[in-house]
Design a protein around this motif. Structure first.
Motif, PDB file in Angstrom:
ATOM      1  N   ASP A 128     -11.064  -0.960  -1.161  1.00  0.00           N
ATOM      2  CA  ASP A 128     -10.323   0.273  -1.440  1.00  0.00           C
ATOM      3  C   ASP A 128      -8.836   0.096  -1.134  1.00  0.00           C
ATOM      4  OD1 ASP A 128     -12.625   1.678  -2.226  1.00  0.00           O
ATOM      5  OD2 ASP A 128     -13.081   2.240  -0.157  1.00  0.00           O
ATOM      6  N   VAL A 129      -8.542  -0.663  -0.062  1.00  0.00           N
ATOM      7  CA  VAL A 129      -7.148  -0.899   0.323  1.00  0.00           C
ATOM      8  C   VAL A 129      -6.427  -1.699  -0.755  1.00  0.00           C
ATOM      9  CG1 VAL A 129      -5.637  -2.076   1.978  1.00  0.00           C
ATOM     10  CG2 VAL A 129      -7.603  -0.754   2.794  1.00  0.00           C
ATOM     11  N   THR A 130      -7.027  -2.810  -1.182  1.00  0.00           N
ATOM     12  CA  THR A 130      -6.375  -3.642  -2.198  1.00  0.00           C
ATOM     13  C   THR A 130      -6.278  -2.915  -3.540  1.00  0.00           C
ATOM     14  OG1 THR A 130      -8.530  -4.700  -2.662  1.00  0.00           O
ATOM     15  CG2 THR A 130      -7.057  -5.802  -1.095  1.00  0.00           C
ATOM     16  N   GLY A 131      -7.259  -2.052  -3.828  1.00  0.00           N
ATOM     17  CA  GLY A 131      -7.191  -1.268  -5.062  1.00  0.00           C
ATOM     18  C   GLY A 131      -6.026  -0.299  -5.040  1.00  0.00           C
ATOM     19  N   LEU A 132      -5.797   0.352  -3.883  1.00  0.00           N
ATOM     20  CA  LEU A 132      -4.668   1.275  -3.739  1.00  0.00           C
ATOM     21  C   LEU A 132      -3.340   0.521  -3.829  1.00  0.00           C
ATOM     22  CD1 LEU A 132      -3.663   4.169  -3.081  1.00  0.00           C
ATOM     23  CD2 LEU A 132      -3.778   3.531  -0.668  1.00  0.00           C
ATOM     24  N   GLU A 133      -3.289  -0.647  -3.173  1.00  0.00           N
ATOM     25  CA  GLU A 133      -2.064  -1.436  -3.200  1.00  0.00           C
ATOM     26  C   GLU A 133      -1.708  -1.843  -4.634  1.00  0.00           C
ATOM     27  OE1 GLU A 133      -2.251  -3.519   1.249  1.00  0.00           O
ATOM     28  OE2 GLU A 133      -3.055  -4.570  -0.497  1.00  0.00           O
TER      29      GLU A 133
END
Length: 228
Positions: A128-133
């Protein structure tokens, strides 16, 4: 435990990754941009509605990860360094079902047992973090330590009293751990700390000192608890 193949990053480390504070991460979760999760052991999940018998429908979980609802996260802003005490936590399960999380002893048993919530234990799944980034063109700060550190970085024990220093010839290891645990869970909790249970102490010891034996953990928990 995290499902196989899934990596997590705790809220403090996520703030460091982006060069921001924990409240910034909370705001993203409150706005629905980034799901935040927190794990509990020996808790009861029940539906907000009552059954035909007048009781909430749910069951006991030895370990479960839930997603606090935005209203709960709002209460944590500016208080991420504290232990929060609540009668229940409104949350979503991994399947997206809205539930109420309470301690094993709850209103269905005729008594109230509070839940200890440590905001620093909030985490996000790395996917989820890398997707948001990627979606928002966010770049981790250059000196960020990387993805290997977050899993244990939030587990740094609280500073302990200068009494019983490690380099003292008569250093007592279990006393050292007991003082660190008490400072982390009870020092700033006030009267609300009396609602914490042995399970909360054992969970802290397991998170911060995973190599500690079960017998030693039980012994330390007995000393740390304020109950007479």
């Amino acid at each position: 435990m995290a499902p196989r193949g899934k990596k997590r990053i705790f809220i403090d480390d996520l703030g460091k990754r982006w060069g921001r504070d924990a409240d910034h991460v909370l705001d993203l979760a409150i706005d629905g941009q980034l799901p935040l999760w927190i794990e509990f052991t020996d808790v009861f999940l029940q539906t907000p509605e009552k059954s035909s018998t007048g009781k909430s429908v749910g069951r006991l979980y030895e370990q479960v990860a839930v997603q606090p609802l935005p209203g709960e996260l709002v209460q944590m802003r500016g208080r991420c360094d504290r232990m929060l005490i609540a009668a229940e936590l409104a949350c979503l399960t991994e399947r997206g079902k809205e539930m109420r999380l309470t301690n094993a002893a709850g209103d269905d048993w005729g008594e109230v047992s509070m839940v200890g919530i440590k905001p620093t234990r909030l985490f996000a799944w790395m996917k989820d973090v890398t997707g948001l980034e990627k979606a928002q063109n966010i770049e981790p700060v250059p000196d960020y330590a990387g993805e290997a550190a977050p899993a244990r970085a939030a587990a740094t024990p609280a500073p302990v009293s200068p009494l019983n220093p490690v380099d003292h010839p008569c250093h007592a290891p279990e006393l050292h751990l007991a003082v660190a645990c008490w400072q982390a869970l009870f020092a700033d909790a006030g009267a609300a700390g009396q609602q914490l249970k042995k399970a909360d102490v054992l969970r802290w010891l397991a998170e911060h000192h995973a190599d500690l034996g079960k017998t030693a953990a039980e012994r330390i928990a007995t000393v740390v608890l304020p109950a007479k």
